[in-house]
Design an enzyme around this catalytic site. Structure first.
Site, PDB file in Angstrom:
ATOM      1  N   HIS A   1      45.238  76.736  77.026  1.00  0.00           N
ATOM      2  CA  HIS A   1      46.113  77.277  75.991  1.00  0.00           C
ATOM      3  C   HIS A   1      46.245  78.788  76.222  1.00  0.00           C
ATOM      4  O   HIS A   1      45.277  79.443  76.623  1.00  0.00           O
ATOM      5  CB  HIS A   1      45.522  77.058  74.600  1.00  0.00           C
ATOM      6  CG  HIS A   1      45.359  75.616  74.203  1.00  0.00           C
ATOM      7  ND1 HIS A   1      45.279  75.209  72.896  1.00  0.00           N
ATOM      8  CD2 HIS A   1      45.259  74.479  74.938  1.00  0.00           C
ATOM      9  CE1 HIS A   1      45.141  73.894  72.834  1.00  0.00           C
ATOM     10  NE2 HIS A   1      45.109  73.423  74.070  1.00  0.00           N
TER      11      HIS A   1
ATOM     12  N   ALA B   1      56.742  80.691  77.011  1.00  0.00           N
ATOM     13  CA  ALA B   1      57.013  79.548  77.903  1.00  0.00           C
ATOM     14  C   ALA B   1      57.966  79.961  79.022  1.00  0.00           C
ATOM     15  O   ALA B   1      57.750  79.640  80.195  1.00  0.00           O
ATOM     16  CB  ALA B   1      57.601  78.388  77.093  1.00  0.00           C
TER      17      ALA B   1
ATOM     18  N   THR C   1      41.310  75.457  74.107  1.00  0.00           N
ATOM     19  CA  THR C   1      42.020  76.347  73.197  1.00  0.00           C
ATOM     20  C   THR C   1      41.779  77.819  73.554  1.00  0.00           C
ATOM     21  O   THR C   1      40.895  78.146  74.353  1.00  0.00           O
ATOM     22  CB  THR C   1      41.599  76.124  71.727  1.00  0.00           C
ATOM     23  OG1 THR C   1      40.237  76.510  71.577  1.00  0.00           O
ATOM     24  CG2 THR C   1      41.778  74.687  71.296  1.00  0.00           C
TER      25      THR C   1
ATOM     26  N   ARG D   1      52.426  80.445  70.055  1.00  0.00           N
ATOM     27  CA  ARG D   1      52.516  81.726  69.356  1.00  0.00           C
ATOM     28  C   ARG D   1      51.094  82.184  68.998  1.00  0.00           C
ATOM     29  O   ARG D   1      50.734  83.331  69.145  1.00  0.00           O
ATOM     30  CB  ARG D   1      53.386  81.536  68.103  1.00  0.00           C
ATOM     31  CG  ARG D   1      53.990  82.788  67.495  1.00  0.00           C
ATOM     32  CD  ARG D   1      53.130  83.554  66.543  1.00  0.00           C
ATOM     33  NE  ARG D   1      52.486  82.807  65.509  1.00  0.00           N
ATOM     34  CZ  ARG D   1      53.012  82.504  64.323  1.00  0.00           C
ATOM     35  NH1 ARG D   1      54.231  82.864  64.033  1.00  0.00           N
ATOM     36  NH2 ARG D   1      52.301  81.842  63.427  1.00  0.00           N
TER      37      ARG D   1
ATOM     38  N   GLU E   1      40.882  67.730  73.352  1.00  0.00           N
ATOM     39  CA  GLU E   1      40.912  69.192  73.184  1.00  0.00           C
ATOM     40  C   GLU E   1      39.502  69.692  72.922  1.00  0.00           C
ATOM     41  O   GLU E   1      38.758  69.096  72.141  1.00  0.00           O
ATOM     42  CB  GLU E   1      41.811  69.589  72.004  1.00  0.00           C
ATOM     43  CG  GLU E   1      41.829  71.118  71.802  1.00  0.00           C
ATOM     44  CD  GLU E   1      42.552  71.559  70.541  1.00  0.00           C
ATOM     45  OE1 GLU E   1      43.782  71.608  70.549  1.00  0.00           O
ATOM     46  OE2 GLU E   1      41.857  71.864  69.542  1.00  0.00           O
TER      47      GLU E   1
ATOM     48  N   GLN F   1      34.728  70.504  57.231  1.00  0.00           N
ATOM     49  CA  GLN F   1      35.629  70.840  58.317  1.00  0.00           C
ATOM     50  C   GLN F   1      37.066  70.402  57.994  1.00  0.00           C
ATOM     51  O   GLN F   1      38.017  71.127  58.267  1.00  0.00           O
ATOM     52  CB  GLN F   1      35.112  70.125  59.566  1.00  0.00           C
ATOM     53  CG  GLN F   1      36.044  70.120  60.731  1.00  0.00           C
ATOM     54  CD  GLN F   1      35.641  69.008  61.697  1.00  0.00           C
ATOM     55  OE1 GLN F   1      35.240  67.907  61.309  1.00  0.00           O
ATOM     56  NE2 GLN F   1      35.713  69.301  62.961  1.00  0.00           N
TER      57      GLN F   1
HETATM   58  P1  FAD Z   1      56.261  78.982  67.604  1.00  0.00           P
HETATM   59  O1  FAD Z   1      56.849  77.867  68.365  1.00  0.00           O
HETATM   60  O2  FAD Z   1      56.545  80.359  68.079  1.00  0.00           O
HETATM   61  O3  FAD Z   1      56.707  78.830  66.072  1.00  0.00           O
HETATM   62  C1  FAD Z   1      56.121  79.630  65.053  1.00  0.00           C
HETATM   63  C2  FAD Z   1      57.066  79.671  63.845  1.00  0.00           C
HETATM   64  O4  FAD Z   1      58.229  80.401  64.184  1.00  0.00           O
HETATM   65  C3  FAD Z   1      57.564  78.293  63.415  1.00  0.00           C
HETATM   66  O5  FAD Z   1      57.689  78.307  62.008  1.00  0.00           O
HETATM   67  C4  FAD Z   1      58.926  78.166  64.066  1.00  0.00           C
HETATM   68  O6  FAD Z   1      59.804  77.296  63.352  1.00  0.00           O
HETATM   69  C5  FAD Z   1      59.398  79.618  64.024  1.00  0.00           C
HETATM   70  N1  FAD Z   1      60.311  79.960  65.132  1.00  0.00           N
HETATM   71  C6  FAD Z   1      60.196  79.613  66.446  1.00  0.00           C
HETATM   72  N2  FAD Z   1      61.204  80.131  67.160  1.00  0.00           N
HETATM   73  C7  FAD Z   1      61.982  80.852  66.297  1.00  0.00           C
HETATM   74  C8  FAD Z   1      63.166  81.626  66.421  1.00  0.00           C
HETATM   75  N3  FAD Z   1      63.775  81.790  67.600  1.00  0.00           N
HETATM   76  N4  FAD Z   1      63.685  82.226  65.306  1.00  0.00           N
HETATM   77  C9  FAD Z   1      63.074  82.086  64.098  1.00  0.00           C
HETATM   78  N5  FAD Z   1      61.939  81.351  63.909  1.00  0.00           N
HETATM   79  C10 FAD Z   1      61.415  80.747  64.997  1.00  0.00           C
HETATM   80  N6  FAD Z   1      46.463  78.546  67.885  1.00  0.00           N
HETATM   81  C11 FAD Z   1      45.681  79.408  68.571  1.00  0.00           C
HETATM   82  O7  FAD Z   1      45.520  80.565  68.166  1.00  0.00           O
HETATM   83  N7  FAD Z   1      45.040  79.005  69.731  1.00  0.00           N
HETATM   84  C12 FAD Z   1      45.179  77.752  70.243  1.00  0.00           C
HETATM   85  O8  FAD Z   1      44.586  77.444  71.271  1.00  0.00           O
HETATM   86  C13 FAD Z   1      45.997  76.828  69.539  1.00  0.00           C
HETATM   87  N8  FAD Z   1      46.202  75.584  70.010  1.00  0.00           N
HETATM   88  C14 FAD Z   1      47.081  74.735  69.366  1.00  0.00           C
HETATM   89  C15 FAD Z   1      47.350  73.482  69.915  1.00  0.00           C
HETATM   90  C16 FAD Z   1      48.235  72.603  69.281  1.00  0.00           C
HETATM   91  C17 FAD Z   1      48.509  71.264  69.894  1.00  0.00           C
HETATM   92  C18 FAD Z   1      48.851  72.986  68.047  1.00  0.00           C
HETATM   93  C19 FAD Z   1      49.780  72.050  67.345  1.00  0.00           C
HETATM   94  C20 FAD Z   1      48.589  74.232  67.501  1.00  0.00           C
HETATM   95  C21 FAD Z   1      47.720  75.124  68.148  1.00  0.00           C
HETATM   96  N9  FAD Z   1      47.457  76.411  67.657  1.00  0.00           N
HETATM   97  C22 FAD Z   1      46.641  77.269  68.338  1.00  0.00           C
HETATM   98  C23 FAD Z   1      48.047  76.840  66.378  1.00  0.00           C
HETATM   99  C24 FAD Z   1      49.416  77.554  66.583  1.00  0.00           C
HETATM  100  O9  FAD Z   1      49.273  78.659  67.405  1.00  0.00           O
HETATM  101  C25 FAD Z   1      49.898  77.979  65.205  1.00  0.00           C
HETATM  102  O10 FAD Z   1      50.245  76.842  64.461  1.00  0.00           O
HETATM  103  C26 FAD Z   1      51.024  78.993  65.173  1.00  0.00           C
HETATM  104  O11 FAD Z   1      51.228  79.320  63.800  1.00  0.00           O
HETATM  105  C27 FAD Z   1      52.352  78.490  65.717  1.00  0.00           C
HETATM  106  O12 FAD Z   1      52.330  78.366  67.064  1.00  0.00           O
HETATM  107  P2  FAD Z   1      53.585  77.760  67.872  1.00  0.00           P
HETATM  108  O13 FAD Z   1      53.251  77.895  69.289  1.00  0.00           O
HETATM  109  O14 FAD Z   1      53.978  76.456  67.349  1.00  0.00           O
HETATM  110  O15 FAD Z   1      54.689  78.882  67.470  1.00  0.00           O
END
Ligand code: FAD
Length: 284
Positions: A75, A125, A48, A105, A17, A207
């Site tokens: 991303h 998605a 990212t 998200r 990444e 970090q």
């Molecule tokens: P989601 O899958 O939408 O989940 C967010 C929260 O909502 C979770 O607590 C989940 O349990 C809850 N939830 C999901 N669906 C529902 C539903 N239907 N009803 C109620 N609750 C629900 N961030 C950035 O800004 N830019 C990046 O490039 C980036 N890259 C990342 C790469 C990886 C591999 C990872 C692990 C994280 C990355 N992040 C990035 C961080 C990520 O965007 C944050 O952790 C964010 O808070 C959650 O994103 P998510 O896509 O998992 O969200």
């Protein structure tokens, strides 16, 4: 190449990444880091998008550059993305030959707002699938910090997979047993998408404090001891961090994970040193 095709033919897969530059003036160094990492011949490199809440800048530019030599995974986040902006980004990525998107998200910037078009990564998605991308999603071995319960979080991951995420990349974690337990829970809930393990080498004390506060990953006693002992000795901490990450990856591969995703923090030198310890474990 689509990442699902890579995961179907290559075990384990190796990916890196990187983050794009926040300022256009820094583009050259980010592209140089990408080129150096591409030279290690990973299966893909992810780029990212506004991680930490910084806005969706330069992801397409860097992903398009990566795609010229290695499969790129761009991303894309719901945060601050309207349906129109997603359509534009998808078109731009298609033109650049990028076939894979990690639907997220996103980190919500301080005082920032969520898009009214996409609330969760699953919503994004679903939309991206209609454009024909191979779509992946994020998952959290220790549970997402905002989730009410770990079980609810797994239910949401299941929904994300049913909405079109064909593979999952984990948040960083430092204790492999946490991942193995998480994989068991996914399996018991019928989530069959391949899971790629995200590994971050600790080579910089400042970090790691920032990262663990942001993502909630628990440090192991071994890690705490390493930081206590070598936190003020950067060359020693670098070596210890590389050794820890190497050991973690060896154990993950020995236990059959589908892929390793190294959070490089745009440090090809560290990725190279880790890779030289494990290169024979990733047959071409
Ligand atoms: P989601 O899958 O939408 O989940 C967010 C929260 O909502 C979770 O607590 C989940 O349990 C809850 N939830 C999901 N669906 C529902 C539903 N239907 N009803 C109620 N609750 C629900 N961030 C950035 O800004 N830019 C990046 O490039 C980036 N890259 C990342 C790469 C990886 C591999 C990872 C692990 C994280 C990355 N992040 C990035 C961080 C990520 O965007 C944050 O952790 C964010 O808070 C959650 O994103 P998510 O896509 O998992 O969200």
């Amino acid at each position: 190449m689509k990442i699902t095709d890579i995961l179907n033919t290559k075990r384990p897969a190796l990916s890196f990444e990187i983050f794009p530059p926040k300022r256009s003036a820094d583009t050259e160094s980010a592209l140089a880091a990408a080129a150096e990492l591409a030279g290690l011949r990973p299966d893909f490199i992810s780029v990212t998008c506004g991680a930490g809440g910084g806005g969706n800048t330069n992801t397409s530019l860097v992903a398009g550059h990566v795609q010229k030599s290695v499969t790129a995974l761009a991303h894309l986040t719901c945060v601050s993305s309207s349906r129109g902006q997603v359509k534009t980004a998808a078109g731009e990525l298609k033109t650049l030959g990028v076939e894979n998107i990690l639907a997220l998200r996103g980190d919500i910037p301080e005082g920032g707002v969520l898009s009214s078009d996409y609330r969760y990564a699953a919503d994004l998605a679903r939309e991206l699938k209609t454009f024909g991308f191979c779509v992946g999603g994020a998952c959290y071995p220790e549970g997402h910090p905002e989730a009410e319960t770990r079980e609810a979080d797994i239910d949401h991951i299941k929904l994300k997979v049913e909405s079109g995420c064909e593979f999952l990349i984990t948040q960083l974690f430092f204790d492999n047993n946490i991942l193995y337990n998480f994989l068991y829970l996914l399996q018991s809930k019928g989530v069959g998408a391949p899971v790629i393990a995200g590994v971050m080498p600790i080579t910089n004390a400042k970090q790691i404090k920032k990262m663990t506060t942001m993502c909630g990953a628990a440090l192991t006693p071994k890690h705490k001891a390493i930081i206590d002992k070598f936190g003020h000795n950067p060359p020693a901490l670098r070596q210890a961090g590389i050794a820890y990450a190497t050991e973690q990856i060896v154990d993950l591969i020995a236990n059959g994970v589908r892929g390793i995703h190294l959070y490089t923090m745009n440090r090809p030198d560290i990725a190279r040193d880790i890779f030289s310890n494990i290169s024979e474990m990733f047959p071409i």
